[in-house]
Design a protein around this motif. Structure first.
Motif, PDB file in Angstrom:
ATOM      1  N   ALA A 190       0.834  -1.206   0.000  1.00 35.17           N
ATOM      2  CA  ALA A 190       0.000   0.000   0.000  1.00 35.17           C
ATOM      3  C   ALA A 190       0.865   1.251   0.000  1.00 35.17           C
ATOM      4  N   GLU A 191       1.947   1.243   0.753  1.00 38.58           N
ATOM      5  CA  GLU A 191       2.876   2.379   0.764  1.00 38.58           C
ATOM      6  C   GLU A 191       3.507   2.566  -0.614  1.00 38.58           C
ATOM      7  N   HIS A 192       3.822   1.467  -1.287  1.00 39.74           N
ATOM      8  CA  HIS A 192       4.394   1.539  -2.634  1.00 39.74           C
ATOM      9  C   HIS A 192       3.398   2.183  -3.606  1.00 39.74           C
ATOM     10  N   VAL A 193       2.155   1.724  -3.564  1.00 38.94           N
ATOM     11  CA  VAL A 193       1.126   2.290  -4.449  1.00 38.94           C
ATOM     12  C   VAL A 193       0.910   3.763  -4.127  1.00 38.94           C
ATOM     13  N   LEU A 194       0.905   4.125  -2.856  1.00 35.62           N
ATOM     14  CA  LEU A 194       0.760   5.531  -2.475  1.00 35.62           C
ATOM     15  C   LEU A 194       1.909   6.367  -3.046  1.00 35.62           C
ATOM     16  N   GLY A 195       3.115   5.855  -2.970  1.00 37.62           N
ATOM     17  CA  GLY A 195       4.261   6.570  -3.533  1.00 37.62           C
ATOM     18  C   GLY A 195       4.129   6.767  -5.037  1.00 37.62           C
ATOM     19  N   SER A 240      -2.846  14.709   1.621  1.00 42.91           N
ATOM     20  CA  SER A 240      -3.888  13.965   2.323  1.00 42.91           C
ATOM     21  C   SER A 240      -3.805  12.457   2.088  1.00 42.91           C
ATOM     22  N   GLY A 241      -2.883  12.000   1.240  1.00 41.35           N
ATOM     23  CA  GLY A 241      -2.763  10.574   0.932  1.00 41.35           C
ATOM     24  C   GLY A 241      -2.293   9.764   2.126  1.00 41.35           C
ATOM     25  N   THR A 242      -2.862   8.583   2.271  1.00 40.86           N
ATOM     26  CA  THR A 242      -2.472   7.702   3.362  1.00 40.86           C
ATOM     27  C   THR A 242      -2.631   6.247   2.949  1.00 40.86           C
ATOM     28  N   ALA A 243      -1.819   5.408   3.551  1.00 40.04           N
ATOM     29  CA  ALA A 243      -1.904   3.962   3.340  1.00 40.04           C
ATOM     30  C   ALA A 243      -2.167   3.317   4.689  1.00 40.04           C
ATOM     31  N   SER A 244      -3.063   2.344   4.712  1.00 37.48           N
ATOM     32  CA  SER A 244      -3.373   1.658   5.971  1.00 37.48           C
ATOM     33  C   SER A 244      -3.817   0.237   5.674  1.00 37.48           C
ATOM     34  N   ILE A 245      -3.852  -0.584   6.712  1.00 37.33           N
ATOM     35  CA  ILE A 245      -4.324  -1.956   6.559  1.00 37.33           C
ATOM     36  C   ILE A 245      -5.273  -2.301   7.699  1.00 37.33           C
ATOM     37  N   ASP A 246      -6.103  -3.285   7.447  1.00 35.54           N
ATOM     38  CA  ASP A 246      -6.950  -3.879   8.470  1.00 35.54           C
ATOM     39  C   ASP A 246      -6.463  -5.316   8.641  1.00 35.54           C
ATOM     40  N   PRO A 247      -5.591  -5.583   9.626  1.00 35.65           N
ATOM     41  CA  PRO A 247      -4.997  -6.913   9.755  1.00 35.65           C
ATOM     42  C   PRO A 247      -6.001  -8.067   9.877  1.00 35.65           C
ATOM     43  N   PRO A 248      -7.098  -7.932  10.628  1.00 37.07           N
ATOM     44  CA  PRO A 248      -8.008  -9.089  10.719  1.00 37.07           C
ATOM     45  C   PRO A 248      -8.584  -9.530   9.375  1.00 37.07           C
ATOM     46  N   SER A 249      -8.851  -8.591   8.494  1.00 36.56           N
ATOM     47  CA  SER A 249      -9.417  -8.958   7.191  1.00 36.56           C
ATOM     48  C   SER A 249      -8.360  -9.001   6.089  1.00 36.56           C
ATOM     49  N   ALA A 285       1.254   6.801  -6.676  1.00 35.21           N
ATOM     50  CA  ALA A 285       0.123   7.711  -6.881  1.00 35.21           C
ATOM     51  C   ALA A 285       0.518   9.157  -6.611  1.00 35.21           C
ATOM     52  N   ASP A 286       1.356   9.382  -5.615  1.00 35.85           N
ATOM     53  CA  ASP A 286       1.794  10.746  -5.300  1.00 35.85           C
ATOM     54  C   ASP A 286       2.542  11.388  -6.461  1.00 35.85           C
ATOM     55  N   GLN A 287       3.115  10.588  -7.340  1.00 34.57           N
ATOM     56  CA  GLN A 287       3.849  11.135  -8.482  1.00 34.57           C
ATOM     57  C   GLN A 287       2.928  11.621  -9.592  1.00 34.57           C
ATOM     58  N   VAL A 288       1.657  11.165  -9.595  1.00 35.58           N
ATOM     59  CA  VAL A 288       0.734  11.556 -10.671  1.00 35.58           C
ATOM     60  C   VAL A 288      -0.546  12.218 -10.161  1.00 35.58           C
ATOM     61  N   VAL A 289      -0.703  12.350  -8.853  1.00 35.36           N
ATOM     62  CA  VAL A 289      -1.905  12.957  -8.295  1.00 35.36           C
ATOM     63  C   VAL A 289      -1.996  14.418  -8.755  1.00 35.36           C
ATOM     64  N   PRO A 290      -3.197  14.894  -9.102  1.00 33.21           N
ATOM     65  CA  PRO A 290      -3.334  16.299  -9.510  1.00 33.21           C
ATOM     66  C   PRO A 290      -2.757  17.230  -8.440  1.00 33.21           C
ATOM     67  N   THR A 334      -2.555  13.440 -13.497  1.00 30.49           N
ATOM     68  CA  THR A 334      -3.677  12.868 -14.227  1.00 30.49           C
ATOM     69  C   THR A 334      -4.813  12.435 -13.309  1.00 30.49           C
ATOM     70  N   ALA A 335      -5.983  12.265 -13.919  1.00 30.95           N
ATOM     71  CA  ALA A 335      -7.090  11.615 -13.219  1.00 30.95           C
ATOM     72  C   ALA A 335      -6.723  10.135 -13.087  1.00 30.95           C
ATOM     73  N   LYS A 336      -7.518   9.379 -12.376  1.00 29.14           N
ATOM     74  CA  LYS A 336      -7.240   7.951 -12.138  1.00 29.14           C
ATOM     75  C   LYS A 336      -5.880   7.777 -11.467  1.00 29.14           C
ATOM     76  N   TYR A 337      -5.546   8.706 -10.576  1.00 30.60           N
ATOM     77  CA  TYR A 337      -4.247   8.728  -9.924  1.00 30.60           C
ATOM     78  C   TYR A 337      -4.034   7.593  -8.940  1.00 30.60           C
ATOM     79  N   LEU A 338      -5.077   6.878  -8.567  1.00 24.90           N
ATOM     80  CA  LEU A 338      -4.928   5.669  -7.746  1.00 24.90           C
ATOM     81  C   LEU A 338      -5.019   4.413  -8.600  1.00 24.90           C
ATOM     82  N   GLU A 339      -5.993   4.382  -9.470  1.00 27.28           N
ATOM     83  CA  GLU A 339      -6.243   3.192 -10.292  1.00 27.28           C
ATOM     84  C   GLU A 339      -5.059   2.862 -11.201  1.00 27.28           C
ATOM     85  N   THR A 340      -4.524   3.859 -11.870  1.00 25.93           N
ATOM     86  CA  THR A 340      -3.430   3.617 -12.807  1.00 25.93           C
ATOM     87  C   THR A 340      -2.171   3.096 -12.116  1.00 25.93           C
ATOM     88  N   PRO A 341      -1.696   3.717 -11.031  1.00 30.20           N
ATOM     89  CA  PRO A 341      -0.518   3.173 -10.354  1.00 30.20           C
ATOM     90  C   PRO A 341      -0.743   1.761  -9.791  1.00 30.20           C
TER      91      PRO A 341
END
Length: 115
Positions: free
Chosen positions: A29-34, A50-59, A36-41, A87-94
């Motif tokens: 998740a941290e990798h994807v955030l990094g 405001s970008g953040t990466a987190s996990i829910d360990p039980p699930s 995404a930060d390179q292409v986020v508007p 660009t738009a799709k700054y999460l989906e594309t990365p």
């Protein structure tokens, strides 16, 4: 013919496996955030900050998110103009472009946990 009896307690192995998977998911998740930060508007960088990466360990669920009132609109609106390289799709594309890296990060952490 000799007989053998084996008792295997899978609990510790299962806990190590889940721990490794959770650790790998967070790194992924941290990798994807990094990425995404390179292409986020980018205007005043509020969206990027405001970008953040987190996990829910039980699930075993990882989340990458941006938390501004306009984050979803910026992501989905393909007609908006952005600065060069942004660009738009700054999460989906990365996420789609780094699937192999994400899988490798998770696999490496699982292997490390099972040593």
């Amino acid at each position: 013919m000799p007989q053998f009896r084996l008792h295997f307690d899978a609990g510790p192995a299962a806990r190590a496996l889940r721990g490794g998977a959770a650790s790998g998911l967070f790194l992924a998740a941290e990798h994807v955030l990094g990425q995404a930060d390179q292409v986020v508007p980018l205007d005043e960088a509020a969206l990027q900050r405001s970008g953040t990466a987190s996990i829910d360990p039980p699930s075993l669920t990882a989340m990458v998110s941006y938390d501004t009132p306009y984050a979803v609109r910026q992501h989905e609106e393909l007609d908006y103009r952005h600065a060069p390289g942004r660009t738009a799709k700054y999460l989906e594309t990365p996420l789609n472009s780094s699937r192999q890296e994400v899988a490798a990060l998770i696999a490496a952490q699982i292997r490390r946990a099972l040593r």
